[in-house]
Design a protein around this motif. Structure first.
Motif, short mmCIF file in Angstrom:
data_model
loop_
_atom_site.label_atom_id
_atom_site.label_comp_id
_atom_site.label_asym_id
_atom_site.label_seq_id
_atom_site.Cartn_x
_atom_site.Cartn_y
_atom_site.Cartn_z
N SER A 628 0.87 -1.18 0.00
CA SER A 628 0.00 0.00 0.00
C SER A 628 0.90 1.23 0.00
N ASN A 629 0.29 2.39 -0.12
CA ASN A 629 1.09 3.61 -0.16
C ASN A 629 1.96 3.75 1.09
N ILE A 630 3.15 4.24 0.90
CA ILE A 630 4.09 4.43 2.01
C ILE A 630 3.68 5.69 2.78
N ALA A 631 3.56 5.56 4.12
CA ALA A 631 2.94 6.60 4.94
C ALA A 631 3.91 7.67 5.42
N GLN A 632 5.20 7.34 5.52
CA GLN A 632 6.21 8.28 6.03
C GLN A 632 7.48 8.11 5.21
N SER A 633 8.39 9.08 5.35
CA SER A 633 9.73 8.88 4.80
C SER A 633 10.36 7.69 5.50
N SER A 634 11.04 6.85 4.74
CA SER A 634 11.68 5.69 5.35
C SER A 634 12.83 6.14 6.26
N VAL A 635 13.12 5.30 7.25
CA VAL A 635 14.08 5.65 8.30
C VAL A 635 15.15 4.57 8.39
N HIS A 636 16.40 4.99 8.58
CA HIS A 636 17.50 4.06 8.84
C HIS A 636 17.81 4.09 10.33
N ILE A 637 17.79 2.93 10.97
CA ILE A 637 18.07 2.81 12.40
C ILE A 637 19.16 1.76 12.58
N ARG A 638 20.14 2.07 13.39
CA ARG A 638 21.22 1.12 13.68
C ARG A 638 21.16 0.73 15.14
N MET A 639 21.08 -0.55 15.41
CA MET A 639 21.12 -1.08 16.77
C MET A 639 22.25 -2.09 16.86
N GLY A 640 23.19 -1.82 17.73
CA GLY A 640 24.35 -2.69 17.82
C GLY A 640 25.11 -2.66 16.52
N ASN A 641 25.32 -3.82 15.92
CA ASN A 641 26.02 -3.88 14.64
C ASN A 641 25.09 -4.19 13.48
N LYS A 642 23.78 -3.95 13.70
CA LYS A 642 22.80 -4.27 12.67
C LYS A 642 22.14 -2.99 12.16
N ASP A 643 21.92 -2.97 10.83
CA ASP A 643 21.21 -1.86 10.19
C ASP A 643 19.78 -2.29 9.88
N ILE A 645 16.18 -0.76 7.93
CA ILE A 645 15.43 0.22 7.16
C ILE A 645 13.96 0.01 7.48
N VAL A 646 13.32 1.09 7.97
CA VAL A 646 11.94 0.98 8.46
C VAL A 646 11.01 1.70 7.48
N VAL A 647 10.01 0.96 6.99
CA VAL A 647 9.07 1.50 6.02
C VAL A 647 7.66 1.27 6.54
N ALA A 648 6.93 2.38 6.77
CA ALA A 648 5.55 2.29 7.27
C ALA A 648 4.57 2.46 6.11
N GLU A 649 3.54 1.64 6.08
CA GLU A 649 2.54 1.70 5.03
C GLU A 649 1.20 2.22 5.57
N GLU A 650 0.44 2.85 4.70
CA GLU A 650 -0.87 3.39 5.10
C GLU A 650 -1.80 2.29 5.56
N SER A 651 -1.60 1.07 5.12
CA SER A 651 -2.44 -0.06 5.54
C SER A 651 -2.19 -0.44 6.99
N GLY A 652 -1.11 0.10 7.58
CA GLY A 652 -0.75 -0.25 8.95
C GLY A 652 0.38 -1.25 9.04
N MET A 653 0.81 -1.75 7.91
CA MET A 653 1.92 -2.72 7.90
C MET A 653 3.24 -2.00 8.14
N LEU A 654 4.10 -2.60 8.95
CA LEU A 654 5.42 -2.06 9.23
C LEU A 654 6.47 -3.02 8.70
N ASN A 655 7.28 -2.53 7.77
CA ASN A 655 8.36 -3.33 7.18
C ASN A 655 9.68 -2.93 7.82
N ILE A 656 10.37 -3.90 8.39
CA ILE A 656 11.69 -3.66 8.95
C ILE A 656 12.67 -4.51 8.15
N LEU A 657 13.51 -3.84 7.34
CA LEU A 657 14.30 -4.49 6.31
C LEU A 657 15.79 -4.42 6.60
#
Length: 818
Positions: A628-643, A645-657
């Motif tokens: 579905s349409n992407i609801a926000q600008s995508s975000v890069h988050i780093r935790m520990g040694n892992k990257d 990419i967070v993509v929120a959709e208008e349908s309510g689905m949250l993709n963490i890539l």
């Protein structure tokens, strides 16, 4: 001011002019490929340049250098140097200036030979001849009647405007001075360094003196200023004036509190041992007899002169005014009184020249008066009265905005401090240029440069050196406490969105803003519009700062294009990228490893496109389209040694890539995303929903919910270890409650400035801008006037901060806070 100071000041102050002007012999062969070993013998200035093309752009934008476009030296290099403009070095290069005679200078350019350094095939009107002289081969190149000489020696390309200089280099007649080698090899944090030969400088009409041997200066050229910092070296083999400060601890310079604002300049020198300092001066002058100086200077730490329009005044600053007054008593007699200050005649007017020559050469110290710890000596009573009036009215250099702007560049204590004021540069400059140029120089106005400062601080066998020259800005005025309004600028139409501060040159920032006509403005921190660019649409979200090939750029998206511009407003190669379908979210920029290998994210409805810094599509990223349409600008988050990419959709689905776009965390929950960006807190992903619930998602996909007891305008933001929330008028900074006056507030914004965190927020009804630190304390001098959200960045000076905000509909205001 003596001609000594003028000539020395010239040598340093107008290094950039030479640039804008676009820089003992033995038989030991030079080391192969070492640039230093090809510097021509007796060069007066050698410039070490990291990025030749960037430097040329900086010079073109400098408002001081641009004034010299019609003078002989400037035009020789800028208008006629077709060859120089066709040089494209990719590594460090040297630009050397040799004074052939009193009116002629020659340049030599030195760089590693590379494939595209100098290509002549595409040049028109060129003549290339090969010459063999004394067994040495070189080329004579003529382009549009300009003649230069080139040779490649040990993989080093050398070009000179002088055939003789190039022949000398081929014969190994190059600069071998050991002090030069020392300054050349000094470490530098700057991409542009000037090495200046001290040589002899003129003191009086018929007297010359050696001041120093070589100086190494890191130079920062900004649109309205240039600042140079470095060191200067003297030798013991010949008398050099710098060495008179040996064994003297630099003292505080307070002359700015005394100098009237309409003065033309001032000189201040300090010492902590008056007897030793006078002995050093006598040795320098070659005097064998000890001169009796009446003991006046035993309680003095600072001495100098003030150049006024009609005469020169002399001052001394005492560390014990009553003691100095007692010693002076036998040489003064009361003359008059002005505003309760006694003006006396002085019977030893030649004393200062006898004691402090060549720093002071006046023999007209006829009158003396005291204000605070200063004793001031003047030629006339009228001048004494004028200085007293200005001092009592605080009409002195110290109280001006332009001194406040320059002071952070200077040390509070130094050995020698020279001020040039009111653009009084003509005499200094004409001493540098040949006689043909003197009339041209006199016709140049420098009114917008009210102050230039040159400072030396002796330290063992060398001195720290600082040079600062800036436009006055004219509009700066004190607001309250430590806040200054640097400018208030009216745009052609109403401001669109929020003006931003971005990193500019080494010493200051720049403001970028767009108006309702979609014109983009790039503005210096003194309010000068450096360039504008007409865009086809409004910028989405904020402008991002990136660095490409070592240069600062700005990146942003509009509904139909992706732009990257350099700091001169020119499109980066491969940009802009135009789109048929609308861009629906602001640009996101990912720099996974902080190595400037950027990934630029463009969102078009459901589609997510990744580009590199060359404008090419990134291959291998598998998440090209959401469900579905992407609801926000995508975000890069780093935790520990892992990257992630967070993509929120208008349908309510949250993709963490992952970096390559593959699902990294699987989440079954759906969320009603609000406008608050998804953030990281305590190694969890945080989503604030429209229902004001705080959803926490762990790295293994577990979700926990917390209902927030907050109002509809709630906002949450986090940066590093600083967390800020706003609920109506309740601002919380790291849990500390700050109750703001009731009103309508913009969303709080967090900024890191000089390693500290600050929060800005604006009350839009009362038009007040607040700035808090991470401890929840409001900064001194706030609130100030403003009507929009405010952005912050670094400003000139230690711990100084800039705040930019919209004023009236078409007005941008820049504040500085210290």
């Amino acid at each position: 001011m003596g001609k000594f100071q003028g000539k020395l000041f010239t040598l340093l102050l107008f290094i950039p002019i030479i640039l804008g002007i676009f820089g003992s012999c033995d038989k030991t062969p030079p080391k192969t490929g070492t640039l230093m070993d090809f510097v021509p013998e007796n060069a007066s200035v050698v410039f070490k340049i990291s990025n030749f093309e960037n430097l040329q752009a900086d010079i073109e934008n400098n408002s001081l250098l641009s004034k010299f476009g019609k003078t002989s030296p400037y035009s020789f290099f800028s208008e006629k140097a077709v060859l120089l403009k066709n040089l494209h070095p990719t590594t460090q290069s040297l630009f050397c200036i040799n004074e052939v005679n009193d009116s002629v200078s020659a340049y030599t350019f030195i760089s590693k030979q590379t494939k595209n350094l100098f290509q002549t095939d595409s040049l028109k009107n060129r003549i290339i001849e090969t010459l063999t002289l004394d067994g040495q081969s070189l080329q004579r190149i003529t382009i549009d009647k300009e003649i230069a000489y080139t040779a490649i020696i040990d993989s080093v390309f050398v070009v000179s405007s002088s055939q003789q200089l190039l022949q000398d280099i081929l014969k190994r007649k190059t600069e071998r001075d050991e002090t030069f080698k020392k300054v050349f090899n000094l470490p530098s944090s700057n991409g542009f360094t000037a090495l200046v030969r001290g040589s002899k400088v003129t003191l009086n009409d018929s007297t010359k003196v050696n001041f120093t041997s070589w100086s190494a200066l890191d130079i920062a050229i900004a649109p309205e200023s240039f600042i140079a910092t470095g060191i200067t070296l003297a030798t013991d083999s010949i008398p050099q004036l710098l060495n008179v400060f040996e064994d003297q601890v630099p003292q505080q310079n307070d002359v700015s509190a005394l100098v009237p604002t309409d003065a033309l300049g001032a000189v201040s020198f300090t010492f902590n041992d008056a007897e030793r300092f006078q002995k050093n001066l006598r040795n320098f002058r070659g005097e064998k007899e000890t001169l009796q100086t009446t003991g006046i200077f035993g309680s003095v730490s600072e001495v100098g002169s003030i150049k006024l329009k009609t005469e020169t005044a002399i001052f001394i600053k005492s560390i014990d005014a009553s003691l100095t007054s007692d010693v002076l008593a036998r040489y003064v007699s009361a003359k008059s009184e002005f505003r309760e200050i006694k003006i006396s005649s002085f019977s030893e007017p030649q004393l200062f020249r006898q004691t402090f020559s060549p720093f002071i050469n006046s023999e007209k110290a006829n009158y003396v008066f005291q204000v605070d710890n200063f004793f001031v000596f003047t030629e006339s009573e009228i001048t004494a009265q004028q200085i007293i009036s200005d001092f009592q009215n605080n009409n002195t250099l110290k109280n001006t905005s332009y001194f406040e702007n320059t002071a952070p560049d200077l040390s509070t204590a130094s050995s020698l401090l020279i001020f040039k004021m009111k653009g009084d540069f003509s005499e200094v400059i004409s001493g540098f240029f040949n006689s043909k140029s003197k009339s041209e120089i006199k016709n140049i106005a420098f009114d917008e440069f009210p102050l230039a400062a040159l400072q030396f601080s002796y330290d063992r066998n060398f001195a720290h050196l600082t040079l600062s020259c800036k436009e006055g800005g004219g509009t700066a005025k004190s607001i309250s406490g430590t806040v200054t309004e640097k400018f208030s600028l009216k745009l052609e139409s109403a401001v669109l969105g929020t003006p931003q501060l971005i990193e500019g040159h080494k010493e200051s920032g720049n403001v970028v803003a767009q108006d309702m006509g979609n014109k983009l403005y790039f503005i210096s921190d003194s309010g000068k519009i450096l360039w504008t660019k007409k865009l086809g649409a409004a910028i989405l979200g904020k402008i991002e700062e990136v660095e490409i090939s070592g240069s600062k750029h700005i990146a942003f998206a509009t509904k139909d294009a992706f732009h990257i511009l350099d700091r001169n407003g020119k499109d980066a190669k491969g940009f802009p990228i135009k789109f048929k379908d609308n861009v629906t979210q602001p640009l996101s920029v990912f720099d996974y490893d902080n190595n400037r290998n950027y990934r630029f994210v463009i969102v078009q409805g459901k589609e997510m496109l990744l580009y590199d810094k060359n404008g090419k599509t990134v291959k291998g990223f598998s998440f090209n389209k959401a469900k579905s349409n992407i609801a926000q600008s995508s975000v890069h988050i780093r935790m520990g040694n892992k990257d992630y990419i967070v993509v929120a959709e208008e349908s309510g689905m949250l993709n963490i890539l992952s970096r390559v776009g593959k699902s990294r965390i699987s989440i079954s929950n759906n969320f009603n995303f609000s406008e608050i960006p998804i953030a990281e807190e305590d190694n969890t992903f945080v989503v604030i929903t429209k229902e004001n619930t705080k959803e926490r998602i762990t790295q293994d996909g577990k979700v926990s919910s917390q209902k927030l007891d907050v109002g509809s305008n709630y906002w949450f933001t986090i940066l590093g270890n600083t967390k800020v929330t706003l609920d109506d008028n309740k601002l919380r900074i790291n849990g500390k409650l700050v109750e703001l006056p009731l009103g309508l507030y913009t969303r709080p914004q967090l900024f890191n400035v000089s390693r500290n965190s600050y929060i800005t927020i604006t009350e839009t009804q009362e038009k007040k801008v607040y700035v808090f630190d991470k401890d929840g304390s409001i900064l001194n001098g706030f609130p100030v006037y403003g009507t929009s959200a405010a952005t912050m960045g670094e400003s000139n000076g230690k711990n100084a901060k800039s705040i930019v905000v919209k004023g009236d509909a078409d007005i941008i205001i820049l504040y500085s806070s210290s």
